[in-house]
Design a protein around this motif. Structure first.
Motif, PDB file in Angstrom:
ATOM      1  N   THR A 161       2.161 -59.125 -52.706  1.00  0.00           N
ATOM      2  CA  THR A 161       0.577 -58.596 -52.137  1.00  0.00           C
ATOM      3  C   THR A 161       0.622 -60.438 -50.966  1.00  0.00           C
ATOM      4  N   ILE A 162       0.622 -59.319 -49.529  1.00  0.00           N
ATOM      5  CA  ILE A 162       0.266 -60.698 -48.950  1.00  0.00           C
ATOM      6  C   ILE A 162      -1.819 -60.681 -48.590  1.00  0.00           C
ATOM      7  N   SER A 163      -2.458 -61.800 -48.948  1.00  0.00           N
ATOM      8  CA  SER A 163      -3.168 -61.487 -49.113  1.00  0.00           C
ATOM      9  C   SER A 163      -3.635 -62.447 -47.348  1.00  0.00           C
ATOM     10  N   ASN A 164      -4.868 -62.250 -47.052  1.00  0.00           N
ATOM     11  CA  ASN A 164      -5.592 -62.783 -46.008  1.00  0.00           C
ATOM     12  C   ASN A 164      -7.316 -63.405 -46.853  1.00  0.00           C
ATOM     13  N   ALA A 165      -7.481 -64.374 -46.831  1.00  0.00           N
ATOM     14  CA  ALA A 165      -9.090 -64.921 -46.999  1.00  0.00           C
ATOM     15  C   ALA A 165     -10.093 -65.516 -46.375  1.00  0.00           C
ATOM     16  N   GLY A 166      -8.899 -65.341 -45.369  1.00  0.00           N
ATOM     17  CA  GLY A 166      -9.606 -65.628 -43.548  1.00  0.00           C
ATOM     18  C   GLY A 166     -11.353 -64.545 -43.317  1.00  0.00           C
ATOM     19  N   VAL A 170      -4.858 -61.330 -38.893  1.00  0.00           N
ATOM     20  CA  VAL A 170      -3.475 -61.928 -39.221  1.00  0.00           C
ATOM     21  C   VAL A 170      -2.866 -60.929 -38.289  1.00  0.00           C
ATOM     22  N   THR A 171      -2.072 -61.457 -37.970  1.00  0.00           N
ATOM     23  CA  THR A 171      -0.895 -60.393 -37.102  1.00  0.00           C
ATOM     24  C   THR A 171       0.869 -61.236 -37.327  1.00  0.00           C
ATOM     25  N   ASN A 172       2.008 -60.502 -36.917  1.00  0.00           N
ATOM     26  CA  ASN A 172       3.527 -60.771 -37.194  1.00  0.00           C
ATOM     27  C   ASN A 172       3.140 -62.541 -37.850  1.00  0.00           C
ATOM     28  N   TRP A 173       3.362 -61.530 -39.559  1.00  0.00           N
ATOM     29  CA  TRP A 173       3.865 -62.491 -40.709  1.00  0.00           C
ATOM     30  C   TRP A 173       5.189 -62.826 -40.471  1.00  0.00           C
ATOM     31  N   GLY A 191       6.995 -51.525 -46.515  1.00  0.00           N
ATOM     32  CA  GLY A 191       6.225 -52.229 -45.960  1.00  0.00           C
ATOM     33  C   GLY A 191       6.699 -52.911 -44.949  1.00  0.00           C
ATOM     34  N   ALA A 192       7.632 -53.021 -44.813  1.00  0.00           N
ATOM     35  CA  ALA A 192       8.564 -54.682 -44.072  1.00  0.00           C
ATOM     36  C   ALA A 192       9.955 -53.752 -43.816  1.00  0.00           C
ATOM     37  N   TRP A 201      16.869 -63.363 -47.610  1.00  0.00           N
ATOM     38  CA  TRP A 201      16.287 -62.297 -47.288  1.00  0.00           C
ATOM     39  C   TRP A 201      14.955 -62.677 -46.102  1.00  0.00           C
ATOM     40  N   THR A 202      15.415 -62.036 -44.899  1.00  0.00           N
ATOM     41  CA  THR A 202      13.687 -61.988 -44.349  1.00  0.00           C
ATOM     42  C   THR A 202      13.387 -60.736 -44.005  1.00  0.00           C
ATOM     43  N   PHE A 203      12.162 -60.889 -44.250  1.00  0.00           N
ATOM     44  CA  PHE A 203      10.915 -59.589 -44.316  1.00  0.00           C
ATOM     45  C   PHE A 203      10.189 -60.111 -42.996  1.00  0.00           C
ATOM     46  N   VAL A 204       9.655 -59.041 -42.262  1.00  0.00           N
ATOM     47  CA  VAL A 204       8.669 -58.943 -41.224  1.00  0.00           C
ATOM     48  C   VAL A 204       7.807 -57.414 -41.080  1.00  0.00           C
ATOM     49  N   PRO A 205       6.862 -57.609 -40.816  1.00  0.00           N
ATOM     50  CA  PRO A 205       6.458 -56.661 -40.448  1.00  0.00           C
ATOM     51  C   PRO A 205       6.598 -55.028 -39.656  1.00  0.00           C
ATOM     52  N   ASP A 206       6.119 -53.932 -40.923  1.00  0.00           N
ATOM     53  CA  ASP A 206       6.812 -52.618 -39.932  1.00  0.00           C
ATOM     54  C   ASP A 206       5.366 -52.540 -39.473  1.00  0.00           C
ATOM     55  N   GLY A 207       5.514 -51.199 -38.900  1.00  0.00           N
ATOM     56  CA  GLY A 207       3.992 -50.408 -38.083  1.00  0.00           C
ATOM     57  C   GLY A 207       2.638 -50.478 -39.069  1.00  0.00           C
ATOM     58  N   THR A 208       2.616 -50.283 -40.023  1.00  0.00           N
ATOM     59  CA  THR A 208       1.952 -50.556 -41.185  1.00  0.00           C
ATOM     60  C   THR A 208       1.849 -51.551 -41.441  1.00  0.00           C
ATOM     61  N   THR A 209       2.169 -52.518 -41.232  1.00  0.00           N
ATOM     62  CA  THR A 209       1.478 -53.938 -41.968  1.00  0.00           C
ATOM     63  C   THR A 209       1.539 -55.127 -41.491  1.00  0.00           C
ATOM     64  N   ALA A 210       1.625 -54.521 -39.949  1.00  0.00           N
ATOM     65  CA  ALA A 210       1.832 -55.547 -38.584  1.00  0.00           C
ATOM     66  C   ALA A 210       0.377 -56.061 -38.766  1.00  0.00           C
ATOM     67  N   GLU A 211      -0.197 -56.021 -39.429  1.00  0.00           N
ATOM     68  CA  GLU A 211      -2.472 -56.915 -38.845  1.00  0.00           C
ATOM     69  C   GLU A 211      -2.614 -56.445 -40.626  1.00  0.00           C
TER      70      GLU A 211
END
Length: 248
Positions: A161-166, A170-173, A191-192, A201-211
């Motif tokens: 679970t990747i969360s943004n508390a700000g 945030v994009t491109n994690w 989701g990646a 293993w490296t995971f980058v966002p896909d179209g649904t989780t980029a932002e």
């Protein structure tokens, strides 16, 4: 035998006069030897002889009256008092300030020139207001929590679970998970998009989780082919920050 008396030292003026006299003799002899062949040449030589004689006369006049070459003494300024020697045995006169004449005052004023006005301070341009620190907020760092959702004999399902508390999105994690062995495989990723380099293993966002919206979160799930007891990740980071929830 008696020594000859010392010769008087010749000055530059005397040497110059001797040379002029000798040159005048040569010119005179040249005029006498020309005869009547060239009248123009005789006139030029005669004029040269006259110039040499005049120069010799000037040198003689200077040598006889050297006082004309003495520098002219300058009178002291009228506003400067010259010191005088006190009379022998008499009391020392008290020094009195020299009185400045009106003419000297006028000369001093003229030399000083007109009064110069004081320079005005440079105009300061109004500074542009910068936005306050409270008005601009930088994106907050993302946080990630790892968890094993489903266990099997030779595999397990994982959830991050990747969360943004700000307060800004945030994009491109980038999520990086390190497995204990290179032989372990990752499949069923949602989701990646996943790539591997050995056991990393490296995971980058896909179209649904980029932002990742403000005060929101996204999820990445995958399945690892290995027994949960010996195949759980040894490291997990989100944008370089360590994840939480990894088993000890």
């Amino acid at each position: 035998m008696p020594s000859s008396p010392p010769q008087p030292r010749r000055t530059v003026a005397v040497i110059l006069l001797d040379r002029i006299v000798a040159l005048a003799g040569h010119v005179r002899r040249a005029i006498g030897g020309l005869g009547a062949s060239s009248r123009r040449t005789r006139v030029l030589l005669a004029a040269s002889l006259v110039v040499l004689v005049a120069t010799a006369a000037s040198v003689v006049l200077v040598l006889r009256t050297p006082e004309r070459l003495a520098p002219v003494a300058l009178d002291p300024p009228p506003d400067v008092a010259l010191p005088t020697d006190p009379a022998v045995g008499g009391p020392d006169p008290q020094a009195r300030p020299a009185a400045s004449s009106p003419a000297a005052a006028r000369r001093t004023t003229a030399a000083a020139g007109p009064p110069v006005a004081a320079a005005a301070p440079p105009a300061t341009a109004p500074s542009a207001r910068t936005p306050s620190a409270a008005g601009s907020s930088s994106p907050a760092a993302l946080r990630a929590a790892f968890a094993i959702e489903e266990r099997a004999l030779f595999s397990y399902g994982a959830d991050v679970t990747i969360s943004n508390a700000g307060r800004t999105r945030v994009t491109n994690w980038t999520l990086v998970i390190t497995l204990p062995r290179e032989s372990l495989e990752v499949s069923s990723v949602t989701g990646a998009r996943a790539t591997r380099e050995g056991a990393i293993w490296t995971f980058v966002p896909d179209g649904t989780t980029a932002e990742v919206a403000a005060e929101s979160s996204v999820q990445v799930t995958f399945r690892v082919s290995g027994a949960p007891i010996s195949s759980t990740p040894t490291a997990c980071t989100i944008d370089g920050a360590a994840c939480t929830g990894l088993p000890d």
